[in-house]
Design a protein around this motif. Structure first.
Motif, mmCIF file in Angstrom:
data_model
loop_
_atom_site.group_PDB
_atom_site.id
_atom_site.type_symbol
_atom_site.label_atom_id
_atom_site.label_comp_id
_atom_site.label_asym_id
_atom_site.label_seq_id
_atom_site.Cartn_x
_atom_site.Cartn_y
_atom_site.Cartn_z
ATOM 1 N N ALA A 1 0.835 -1.207 0.000
ATOM 2 C CA ALA A 1 0.000 0.000 0.000
ATOM 3 C C ALA A 1 0.866 1.252 0.000
ATOM 4 N N VAL A 2 1.945 1.243 0.785
ATOM 5 C CA VAL A 2 2.857 2.402 0.829
ATOM 6 C C VAL A 2 3.495 2.619 -0.544
ATOM 7 N N ASP A 3 3.964 1.552 -1.164
ATOM 8 C CA ASP A 3 4.553 1.664 -2.506
ATOM 9 C C ASP A 3 3.537 2.217 -3.504
ATOM 10 N N LYS B 1 4.237 10.665 -4.911
ATOM 11 C CA LYS B 1 5.647 11.053 -5.093
ATOM 12 C C LYS B 1 6.172 11.867 -3.913
ATOM 13 N N ALA B 2 5.589 11.649 -2.744
ATOM 14 C CA ALA B 2 6.119 12.239 -1.515
ATOM 15 C C ALA B 2 7.276 11.379 -1.025
ATOM 16 N N PRO B 3 8.103 11.887 -0.099
ATOM 17 C CA PRO B 3 9.178 11.042 0.440
ATOM 18 C C PRO B 3 8.612 9.742 1.005
ATOM 19 N N LEU B 4 9.314 8.637 0.741
ATOM 20 C CA LEU B 4 8.819 7.319 1.133
ATOM 21 C C LEU B 4 8.585 7.236 2.636
ATOM 22 N N ALA B 5 9.481 7.807 3.429
ATOM 23 C CA ALA B 5 9.329 7.755 4.882
ATOM 24 C C ALA B 5 8.077 8.493 5.330
ATOM 25 N N MET B 6 7.730 9.573 4.642
ATOM 26 C CA MET B 6 6.523 10.318 4.981
ATOM 27 C C MET B 6 5.275 9.487 4.677
ATOM 28 N N VAL B 7 5.280 8.818 3.535
ATOM 29 C CA VAL B 7 4.144 7.970 3.175
ATOM 30 C C VAL B 7 4.000 6.835 4.195
ATOM 31 N N ALA B 8 5.119 6.206 4.536
ATOM 32 C CA ALA B 8 5.085 5.105 5.501
ATOM 33 C C ALA B 8 4.600 5.593 6.867
ATOM 34 N N SER B 9 5.021 6.791 7.281
ATOM 35 C CA SER B 9 4.582 7.326 8.573
ATOM 36 C C SER B 9 3.075 7.541 8.593
ATOM 37 N N SER B 10 2.501 7.951 7.463
ATOM 38 C CA SER B 10 1.040 8.101 7.390
ATOM 39 C C SER B 10 0.361 6.757 7.608
ATOM 40 N N ALA B 11 0.899 5.706 6.993
ATOM 41 C CA ALA B 11 0.324 4.369 7.170
ATOM 42 C C ALA B 11 0.470 3.902 8.617
ATOM 43 N N LEU B 12 1.638 4.135 9.222
ATOM 44 C CA LEU B 12 1.861 3.701 10.600
ATOM 45 C C LEU B 12 0.980 4.466 11.571
ATOM 46 N N SER C 1 6.913 22.793 3.778
ATOM 47 C CA SER C 1 5.534 22.927 3.337
ATOM 48 C C SER C 1 5.444 22.485 1.878
ATOM 49 N N GLY C 2 4.364 21.792 1.522
ATOM 50 C CA GLY C 2 4.199 21.335 0.149
ATOM 51 C C GLY C 2 4.708 19.942 -0.096
ATOM 52 N N GLU C 3 5.113 19.212 0.969
ATOM 53 C CA GLU C 3 5.616 17.849 0.785
ATOM 54 C C GLU C 3 4.492 16.818 0.662
ATOM 55 N N ARG C 4 3.220 17.276 0.765
ATOM 56 C CA ARG C 4 2.044 16.413 0.535
ATOM 57 C C ARG C 4 1.764 15.464 1.686
ATOM 58 N N LYS C 5 2.073 15.913 2.911
ATOM 59 C CA LYS C 5 1.732 15.102 4.091
ATOM 60 C C LYS C 5 0.230 14.929 4.207
ATOM 61 N N SER C 6 -0.543 15.998 3.999
ATOM 62 C CA SER C 6 -1.999 15.892 4.087
ATOM 63 C C SER C 6 -2.536 14.919 3.049
ATOM 64 N N THR C 7 -1.952 14.949 1.855
ATOM 65 C CA THR C 7 -2.383 14.030 0.800
ATOM 66 C C THR C 7 -2.114 12.591 1.203
ATOM 67 N N CYS C 8 -0.938 12.327 1.750
ATOM 68 C CA CYS C 8 -0.610 10.964 2.201
ATOM 69 C C CYS C 8 -1.576 10.513 3.287
ATOM 70 N N ASP C 9 -1.822 11.389 4.270
ATOM 71 C CA ASP C 9 -2.757 11.038 5.338
ATOM 72 C C ASP C 9 -4.131 10.743 4.762
ATOM 73 N N GLY C 10 -4.542 11.556 3.774
ATOM 74 C CA GLY C 10 -5.858 11.369 3.179
ATOM 75 C C GLY C 10 -6.026 10.007 2.546
ATOM 76 N N GLN D 1 10.363 17.551 -3.791
ATOM 77 C CA GLN D 1 9.868 18.652 -4.605
ATOM 78 C C GLN D 1 10.864 18.952 -5.730
ATOM 79 N N GLY D 2 10.325 19.128 -6.919
ATOM 80 C CA GLY D 2 11.162 19.309 -8.098
ATOM 81 C C GLY D 2 11.396 18.013 -8.849
ATOM 82 N N TYR D 3 10.984 16.878 -8.255
ATOM 83 C CA TYR D 3 11.161 15.573 -8.900
ATOM 84 C C TYR D 3 9.816 14.821 -8.920
ATOM 85 N N ARG D 4 8.731 15.575 -9.114
ATOM 86 C CA ARG D 4 7.406 14.968 -9.054
ATOM 87 C C ARG D 4 6.625 15.274 -10.324
ATOM 88 N N PRO D 5 7.021 14.710 -11.463
ATOM 89 C CA PRO D 5 6.279 14.971 -12.696
ATOM 90 C C PRO D 5 4.846 14.483 -12.572
#
Length: 827
Positions: A349-351, A358-369, A402-411, A601-605
């Motif tokens: 699910a995290v992958d 395209k947020a940092p992987l650790a941020m996505v995983a933290s949302s799941a945890l 700001s803008g790393e998409r933490k809210s999006t990951c949580d959502g 940020q800057g690497y999220r086409p």
């Protein structure tokens, strides 16, 4: 010269490389045939008219071949015959295109249905075992691997691969420009394009780079052009099959053609003088020579690429003028997030979410945890040893811009929690309405008694009976029903405690703006100690009485709290300044699993959202199952979670983890400077293990596998705490230098260069303000970690080579290394 037009037509089909049909009907209708001579194949098509000047067309849906044909009548055509022929050709083209459109639409619909019905493939499939690769996102349907062929965000066709290696495409499906993605392009230094799935899998597993699988040599140019359109600034490497036994070497030829079209590079496997028979691609290279040989091939191709377009010689790189670099104080290297340590369902699910957000992987995983902790904390506590018990709740803190998409990951991960909360609110609505009506009635009666007491007092009458009635009424005050409300927003710590005591004893504070919490009035100098202590008690699952002067006092008992926050680094620094030593001295931040990932940020086409989210849906189903179990709440409103214990093997692993950390807490130890954080790591590891176990297996003794995965995640977070708190103790300008130093080294190692344009560093590095960047560059230059080289107005940062540690690539069988060729770039 042949005079029979049917025989001429048959010969033309044969000359194109297709197997012509046995019977050819010249009736002007589009007909299909087995272009490869195999039964049940109908990829070939033809259409022929025999009226007037015989003319027709033929082709192959699988390869995209399409050719027009006209009979040789032994003379030049008249103008009228030419016009008639052109009209026939146009009519045939329109009919063929209409049929192709219809076939492709039917195939796409069939492909979507099969993808929906398929399940994720496992690594024990016969083909994967034989090729020594992992599933890498392949699906399984009716015993065959299914590889979706995508373009423009849609599945257009499928490739089926049997356990014996037999491959076939979905009949009628589009091939040109379709591809299958392996890996994630975010933050990648290069994107590889390869022919086959096994080749692409070997490339990804050896290098970690994302791969676009083109399925055949003929589709390499179209796939490369599609990748260039999606990722205009990303280097592309065409990883060719070396079809040395096939005339014209189509693998090499088409890879070179594709590279020229997109300004890419070509890497070719070289098996040396003792090349095994049939060895042609990078899967063969990986199996015979190992992953290092594959990495060496791609590394040599990358060595020829320069993002700033300059020509860099080996002599320049190895210049002896470089002094020994001085160390940066408190610098700890980041480690890759251990995604494979998560339980399989959570990892998938995290992958899946990370691949889109395209947020940092650790941020996505933290949302799941965070969601996992919130769902499980009411149901289980965990016992580490005798007298050592506690909750399974987690406190998580992600430090990012700001803008790393933490809210999006949580959502993405909060869906099941939000659904549960809404369902419970609807279920309890009648009870809430009944309570509110009873409370209104009770309040009216109370107000009446109070007014009567006031009137009696004014008239000198006795109020004893009225006061007795008021006391009796106070005992009959309606009690609010306990409605599960798990998600709390930007609460002050005291209000948070009240909600846990009076509303529902299990909740979570999830926020992408932790500054609103840590910077709140409740965290002012006068109250910060009290409120930090309150949060510490909630982490421990303890009991705390809170007295109020102006309203009802209350006691928090048997409550469980999850905290999952993101905070910007300057805000956290400000919090430290405001709270002094209390934030760390009280042990508050020591309880958090800290993540300080590099920004993406800057690497999220842009990419279209997937039509289906099978792994996230499976995660949600399991979270919903846990939430729908009745919470164990006693008559006093306190939770009574079931106590989980460790199996003997898991207990031994926990003791080993605890003792290894404890040894490093002594003076001079690796963890001495962060001993407050490190002393909680074993506790957090067992909490994670309990959560992993409940998610995967339900209630029961926690096994070794759950603890080993949990301990790896906890150790990663401990390293992040060392990184952040080590640099937090530095002056701001030196902390900036450390951040820039880490980014420059990682970038140069990835790109196989030691030169970075200053403007490039400002655009893509961690310091985006010119003054801040200049100050950091001066710090690093004084420490001999870089030099600034100027050419007119252009400034280039040259990184001290001894910091980069480039190693010569491994060769296959000690023979020649894998060859690389550069196409389309000029040094």
């Amino acid at each position: 010269m042949m005079t029979n037009p049917i025989e001429q037509f048959r010969e033309a089909i044969h000359a194109s490389g297709l197997t012509p049909p046995e019977d050819i009907e010249a009736d002007g209708k589009l007909r299909r045939f087995a272009s490869n001579g195999r039964r049940n194949d109908d990829a070939g098509w033809y259409l022929i008219h025999d009226d007037g000047i015989p003319a027709g067309s033929f082709g192959d849906w699988r390869t995209g071949l399409a050719q027009s044909w006209r009979a040789d009548v032994g003379r030049a055509l008249t103008p009228a015959e030419e016009a008639e022929h052109r009209a026939k050709v146009d009519a045939m083209r329109r009919e063929r295109e209409a049929d192709e459109t219809r076939r492709r639409a039917e195939a796409a619909a069939t492909a979507e249905a099969i993808v929906t019905a398929a399940t994720p493939a496992t690594d024990d499939h016969g083909y994967l075992v034989r090729k020594r690769i992992r599933a890498n996102g392949a699906l399984l349907h009716q015993g065959k691997l299914v590889i979706p062929m995508r373009a423009d965000g849609r599945v257009h066709s499928l490739q089926f691969i049997g356990a014996d290696g037999e491959k076939r495409f979905l009949t009628g499906g589009r091939v040109a420009g379709c591809y299958f993605s392996i890996g994630n392009v975010k933050g990648a230094a290069v994107l590889c394009v390869a022919e086959g799935f096994a080749t692409g899998a070997s490339l990804h597993e050896a290098t970690g780079y994302p791969v676009a699988v083109a399925f055949n040599a003929g589709n390499l140019p179209a796939t490369a052009q599609a990748m260039r359109a999606k990722f205009p600034d990303l280097p592309l490497i065409l990883c060719a099959d070396d079809d040395y036994r096939t005339e014209g070497n189509p693998g090499m030829t088409k890879a070179a053609e594709a590279a020229r079209a997109v300004g890419g590079l070509v890497a070719v496997p070289d098996f040396g003088a003792d090349r095994p028979e049939g060895a042609t691609d990078f899967n063969d290279l990986a199996q015979r020579c190992g992953a290092e040989s594959v990495r060496a091939a791609i590394g040599r191709a990358m060595a020829e690429y320069r993002p700033d377009g300059e020509s860099h010689t080996a002599g320049d790189f190895a210049s002896p003028a470089w002094p020994e670099p001085q160390p940066l104080s408190a610098k700890i290297e980041p480690e890759p997030y251990p995604i494979d340590a998560l339980p399989e369902t959570i990892r998938a699910a995290v992958d899946e979410v990370a691949g889109f957000v395209k947020a940092p992987l650790a941020m996505v995983a933290s949302s799941a945890l965070g969601v996992l902790s919130l769902a499980c904390q009411a149901h289980v506590d965990v016992k580490r040893a005798e007298k050592l018990t506690g909750p399974a709740s987690l406190f998580l803190l992600t430090i990012g811009d700001s803008g790393e998409r933490k809210s999006t990951c949580d959502g993405f991960f909060m869906g099941a929690v939000q659904d549960y909360q809404a369902q419970q609110a609807a279920l309890w609505k009648p009870e809430v309405e009944r309570y509110e009506a009873e409370l209104d009635s009770w309040s009216a009666e109370r107000n009446g008694i109070l007014e009567a007491i006031k009137a009696a007092g004014k008239s000198g009458k006795s109020t004893d009976d009225l006061r007795a009635s008021l006391a009796q009424l106070q005992h009959a005050k309606p009690e609010s029903p306990r409605v599960p409300r798990l998600l709390l927003g930007d609460e002050t710590p005291e209000n948070l405690a009240w909600r846990l005591a009076r509303e529902w004893p299990s909740a979570g504070v999830v926020s992408s703006e932790a500054g609103l919490i840590l910077g709140a009035h409740g965290m002012g100098k006068d109250s910060v100690m009290r409120n930090l202590g309150l949060l510490n008690v909630l982490w421990e699952g303890g009991e705390l009485s809170i007295g109020r002067r102006t309203s009802e006092s209350f006691t928090v008992k048997g409550a469980r709290l999850t905290v999952a926050l993101q905070i910007q680094e300057p805000t956290l620094r400000s919090f430290f300044d405001k709270s002094g030593v209390l934030a760390r001295g009280s042990g508050f931040l020591a309880r958090f699993l800290v993540a300080w990932p590099e920004s993406t940020q800057g690497y999220r086409p842009f990419s279209e959202a997937p039509a289906n989210w099978p792994h996230l849906a499976k995660f949600h189903r399991r979270i919903a199952e846990i939430l729908n179990q009745p919470a164990p709440i006693g008559d006093d409103g306190a939770l009574t979670p079931q106590m989980l214990v460790l199996t003997p093997a898991a207990k031994s692993a926990w003791v080993e983890y605890h003792d290894a950390i404890e040894k490093e807490l002594r003076a001079g130890g690796e963890l001495y400077d962060v001993r407050d954080v490190a002393s909680k790591s074993a506790d957090n590891a067992v909490r994670l293990a309990a959560l992993f176990h409940v998610f995967e297996h339900g209630i029961g003794a926690i096994g070794l596998e759950s603890f080993e995965g949990a301990s790896r995640v906890a150790a990663w977070h401990l390293n992040e705490s060392r990184r952040f708190f080590g640099e937090l103790a530095l002056p701001a300008e030196l902390a900036d230098a450390a951040r820039l130093d880490s980014w420059l080294i990682e970038h140069c190692q990835r790109e196989r260069t030691h030169l970075v344009g200053k403007s490039f560093a400002m655009q893509y590095g961690p310091l985006r303000k010119r003054d801040t960047l200049d100050a950091a560059i001066r710090e690093l230059a004084e420490l001999d970690r870089l030099q600034v080289r100027k050419d007119g107005k252009r400034a280039t940062l040259a990184i001290n080579p001894s910091l980069l540690g480039f190693v010569e690539g491994q060769r296959c069988n000690s023979a020649n290394p894998a060859k690389t060729r550069r196409v389309g770039y000029e040094n």
